[in-house]
Design an enzyme around this catalytic site. Structure first.
Site, PDB file in Angstrom:
ATOM      1  N   SER A 148       0.857  -1.190   0.000  1.00 17.35           N
ATOM      2  CA  SER A 148       0.000   0.000   0.000  1.00 17.35           C
ATOM      3  C   SER A 148       0.887   1.232   0.000  1.00 17.35           C
ATOM      4  O   SER A 148       2.041   1.168   0.466  1.00 17.35           O
ATOM      5  CB  SER A 148      -0.873   0.012   1.264  1.00 17.35           C
ATOM      6  OG  SER A 148      -1.486   1.278   1.431  1.00 17.35           O
ATOM      7  N   TYR A 161      -1.734  -1.089  10.615  1.00 18.61           N
ATOM      8  CA  TYR A 161      -1.900  -1.508   9.207  1.00 18.61           C
ATOM      9  C   TYR A 161      -0.731  -0.984   8.372  1.00 18.61           C
ATOM     10  O   TYR A 161      -0.096  -1.739   7.621  1.00 18.61           O
ATOM     11  CB  TYR A 161      -3.237  -0.979   8.676  1.00 18.61           C
ATOM     12  CG  TYR A 161      -3.419  -1.122   7.186  1.00 18.61           C
ATOM     13  CD1 TYR A 161      -3.750  -2.352   6.617  1.00 18.61           C
ATOM     14  CD2 TYR A 161      -3.265  -0.019   6.330  1.00 18.61           C
ATOM     15  CE1 TYR A 161      -3.925  -2.477   5.237  1.00 18.61           C
ATOM     16  CE2 TYR A 161      -3.438  -0.141   4.956  1.00 18.61           C
ATOM     17  CZ  TYR A 161      -3.763  -1.369   4.418  1.00 18.61           C
ATOM     18  OH  TYR A 161      -3.932  -1.494   3.051  1.00 18.61           O
ATOM     19  N   LYS A 165       2.309  -2.954   6.263  1.00 20.01           N
ATOM     20  CA  LYS A 165       2.512  -2.747   4.822  1.00 20.01           C
ATOM     21  C   LYS A 165       3.953  -2.332   4.534  1.00 20.01           C
ATOM     22  O   LYS A 165       4.523  -2.706   3.506  1.00 20.01           O
ATOM     23  CB  LYS A 165       1.506  -1.728   4.282  1.00 20.01           C
ATOM     24  CG  LYS A 165       0.064  -2.240   4.268  1.00 20.01           C
ATOM     25  CD  LYS A 165      -0.078  -3.430   3.334  1.00 20.01           C
ATOM     26  CE  LYS A 165      -1.500  -3.913   3.193  1.00 20.01           C
ATOM     27  NZ  LYS A 165      -1.653  -5.010   2.221  1.00 20.01           N
TER      28      LYS A 165
HETATM   29  N1  NAP Z   1      -8.694  -0.339  -1.471  1.00 18.42           N
HETATM   30  C1  NAP Z   1      -7.673   0.450  -1.250  1.00 18.42           C
HETATM   31  O1  NAP Z   1      -7.787   1.695  -1.281  1.00 18.42           O
HETATM   32  C2  NAP Z   1      -6.316  -0.135  -0.986  1.00 18.42           C
HETATM   33  C3  NAP Z   1      -5.215   0.745  -0.926  1.00 18.42           C
HETATM   34  C4  NAP Z   1      -3.948   0.222  -0.700  1.00 18.42           C
HETATM   35  C5  NAP Z   1      -3.784  -1.144  -0.551  1.00 18.42           C
HETATM   36  N2  NAP Z   1      -4.871  -1.974  -0.609  1.00 18.42           N
HETATM   37  C6  NAP Z   1      -4.606  -3.413  -0.449  1.00 18.42           C
HETATM   38  O2  NAP Z   1      -5.223  -4.120  -1.506  1.00 18.42           O
HETATM   39  C7  NAP Z   1      -5.468  -5.468  -1.087  1.00 18.42           C
HETATM   40  C8  NAP Z   1      -6.876  -5.880  -1.478  1.00 18.42           C
HETATM   41  O3  NAP Z   1      -7.789  -5.045  -0.819  1.00 18.42           O
HETATM   42  P1  NAP Z   1      -9.171  -4.575  -1.485  1.00 18.42           P
HETATM   43  O4  NAP Z   1      -9.211  -3.097  -1.345  1.00 18.42           O
HETATM   44  O5  NAP Z   1      -9.364  -5.209  -2.806  1.00 18.42           O
HETATM   45  O6  NAP Z   1     -10.197  -5.171  -0.395  1.00 18.42           O
HETATM   46  P2  NAP Z   1     -11.595  -5.955  -0.499  1.00 18.42           P
HETATM   47  O7  NAP Z   1     -12.343  -5.586  -1.721  1.00 18.42           O
HETATM   48  O8  NAP Z   1     -12.232  -5.766   0.820  1.00 18.42           O
HETATM   49  O9  NAP Z   1     -11.118  -7.475  -0.661  1.00 18.42           O
HETATM   50  C9  NAP Z   1     -10.426  -8.120   0.353  1.00 18.42           C
HETATM   51  C10 NAP Z   1     -10.276  -9.573  -0.034  1.00 18.42           C
HETATM   52  O10 NAP Z   1      -9.482 -10.248   0.943  1.00 18.42           O
HETATM   53  C11 NAP Z   1     -10.195 -11.373   1.454  1.00 18.42           C
HETATM   54  N3  NAP Z   1      -9.745 -11.572   2.824  1.00 18.42           N
HETATM   55  C12 NAP Z   1      -9.877 -10.746   3.879  1.00 18.42           C
HETATM   56  N4  NAP Z   1      -9.296 -11.269   4.978  1.00 18.42           N
HETATM   57  C13 NAP Z   1      -8.768 -12.456   4.598  1.00 18.42           C
HETATM   58  C14 NAP Z   1      -8.038 -13.466   5.257  1.00 18.42           C
HETATM   59  N5  NAP Z   1      -7.736 -13.376   6.556  1.00 18.42           N
HETATM   60  N6  NAP Z   1      -7.659 -14.555   4.553  1.00 18.42           N
HETATM   61  C15 NAP Z   1      -7.957 -14.669   3.241  1.00 18.42           C
HETATM   62  N7  NAP Z   1      -8.648 -13.755   2.562  1.00 18.42           N
HETATM   63  C16 NAP Z   1      -9.051 -12.671   3.234  1.00 18.42           C
HETATM   64  C17 NAP Z   1     -11.665 -11.027   1.248  1.00 18.42           C
HETATM   65  O11 NAP Z   1     -12.524 -12.139   1.126  1.00 18.42           O
HETATM   66  P3  NAP Z   1     -13.156 -12.970   2.396  1.00 18.42           P
HETATM   67  O12 NAP Z   1     -13.932 -11.981   3.187  1.00 18.42           O
HETATM   68  O13 NAP Z   1     -13.962 -14.039   1.741  1.00 18.42           O
HETATM   69  O14 NAP Z   1     -11.986 -13.539   3.126  1.00 18.42           O
HETATM   70  C18 NAP Z   1     -11.585 -10.315  -0.106  1.00 18.42           C
HETATM   71  O15 NAP Z   1     -11.494 -11.263  -1.145  1.00 18.42           O
HETATM   72  C19 NAP Z   1      -5.162  -5.497   0.424  1.00 18.42           C
HETATM   73  O16 NAP Z   1      -3.866  -6.027   0.593  1.00 18.42           O
HETATM   74  C20 NAP Z   1      -5.166  -4.034   0.812  1.00 18.42           C
HETATM   75  O17 NAP Z   1      -4.341  -3.781   1.928  1.00 18.42           O
HETATM   76  C21 NAP Z   1      -6.129  -1.502  -0.834  1.00 18.42           C
END
Ligand code: NAP
Length: 255
Positions: A148, A161, A165
């Site tokens: 991130s 968090y 990261k």
């Molecule tokens: N969105 C942003 O602005 C942003 C910014 C920077 C970085 N990120 C990073 O991007 C990545 C994906 O995030 P996203 O924004 O796409 O989130 P999201 O739409 O909420 O998706 C999260 C995914 O992770 C799964 N998950 C959560 N906890 C888990 C666990 N303990 N074991 C296995 N699977 C798990 C969820 O499914 P289940 O609930 O079925 O487990 C879901 O498939 C993360 O690493 C996050 O830190 C996101």
């Protein structure tokens, strides 16, 4: 070789965590579109099954497998499955993360601390260890860690968090250094603000959202699919000499 061949993943087996929605789902779909067989993984099997079905309906190859990356038993079980069913793994995308606490760093409780570390740090670490062992047997592979922009600049009220990261960035380099000689490349994607369930709190708070917009030169958030192309680059031959790199995809936020 034509330019499109650089991104061809025909015959590759790819495992994507957190692939039931958001950024991980878009990564899974794109890797499948490029010819990889994708193992769609998250805690909830039925949500993964829906994504795998959609991939198959679009003509791709995919299967669903539940794995809570905060649980070591689940990590060992999914790799036993991959070994038994495919005998190999070419691509791992560590993307599933937890962010259970949003608040002042001094008020962080032990449960939130441990959950964040277990999923974001221990989970990524042992998924990479298991993947690396399997890749080593077949001459190499590619690992991509979703970190991130918070790795570079701690997010306000997202202390633990952001700390995990930042550790993922160093983990990426550590694995890249020691696994490079085994033919395994390890790189990271550092997304900026992306519209997913994960970032929901930032989208619901209008003042907070506007303060982000003022800082992003492109003046908009990202859609999840805008993260997938970088991952495709990092797992394909297009990046065959890229190792230990962290690519920021944030609309210019961290300039
Ligand atoms: N969105 C942003 O602005 C942003 C910014 C920077 C970085 N990120 C990073 O991007 C990545 C994906 O995030 P996203 O924004 O796409 O989130 P999201 O739409 O909420 O998706 C999260 C995914 O992770 C799964 N998950 C959560 N906890 C888990 C666990 N303990 N074991 C296995 N699977 C798990 C969820 O499914 P289940 O609930 O079925 O487990 C879901 O498939 C993360 O690493 C996050 O830190 C996101």
């Amino acid at each position: 070789m034509g330019t499109t061949d650089l991104f061809d993943l025909d015959g590759k087996v790819a495992l994507v965590t957190g692939a039931s929605r958001g950024i991980g789902e878009e990564i899974a779909r794109l890797l499948a579109q490029q010819g990889a067989h994708v193992i769609v993984s998250s805690r909830k099997r039925e949500d993964c099954e829906a994504v795998a079905n959609a991939i198959r309906e679009a003509g791709g190859s995919a299967e669903a497998h539940a794995c809570h990356v905060g649980r070591l038993d689940d990590i060992h079980a999914i790799f036993e499955h991959v070994r038994a069913r495919h005998g190999r793994l070419d691509i791992l995308v560590n993307n599933a993360a937890a962010n259970p606490y949003f608040g002042h760093i001094l008020d962080t409780d032990l449960t939130s601390f441990e959950k964040t570390v277990e999923v974001n740090l221990r989970g990524y670490f042992f998924m990479s260890v298991e993947a690396g062992k399997l890749m080593r047997e077949h001459g190499g592979g590619a690992i991509v860690n979703t970190a991130s922009v918070n790795a570079l600049q701690p997010g306000d009220r997202q202390g633990i968090y952001s700390i995990t990261k930042a550790a993922v960035v160093n983990m990426t380099r550590a694995f890249a250094k020691e696994c490079g000689p085994l033919g395994i490349r390890v790189n990271a994607l550092l997304p900026g603000l992306t519209k997913t369930k994960f970032a929901g709190a930032l989208f619901e708070d209008e003042a907070l959202y506007q303060s982000w917009m003022a800082q992003i030169p492109l003046r908009r958030h990202a859609e999840p699919r805008e993260m997938a192309g970088t991952v495709l680059y990092l797992v394909s031959d297009a990046s065959s000499y890229t190792n230990g790199e962290c690519i920021v995809v944030d609309g210019g936020l961290t300039i």
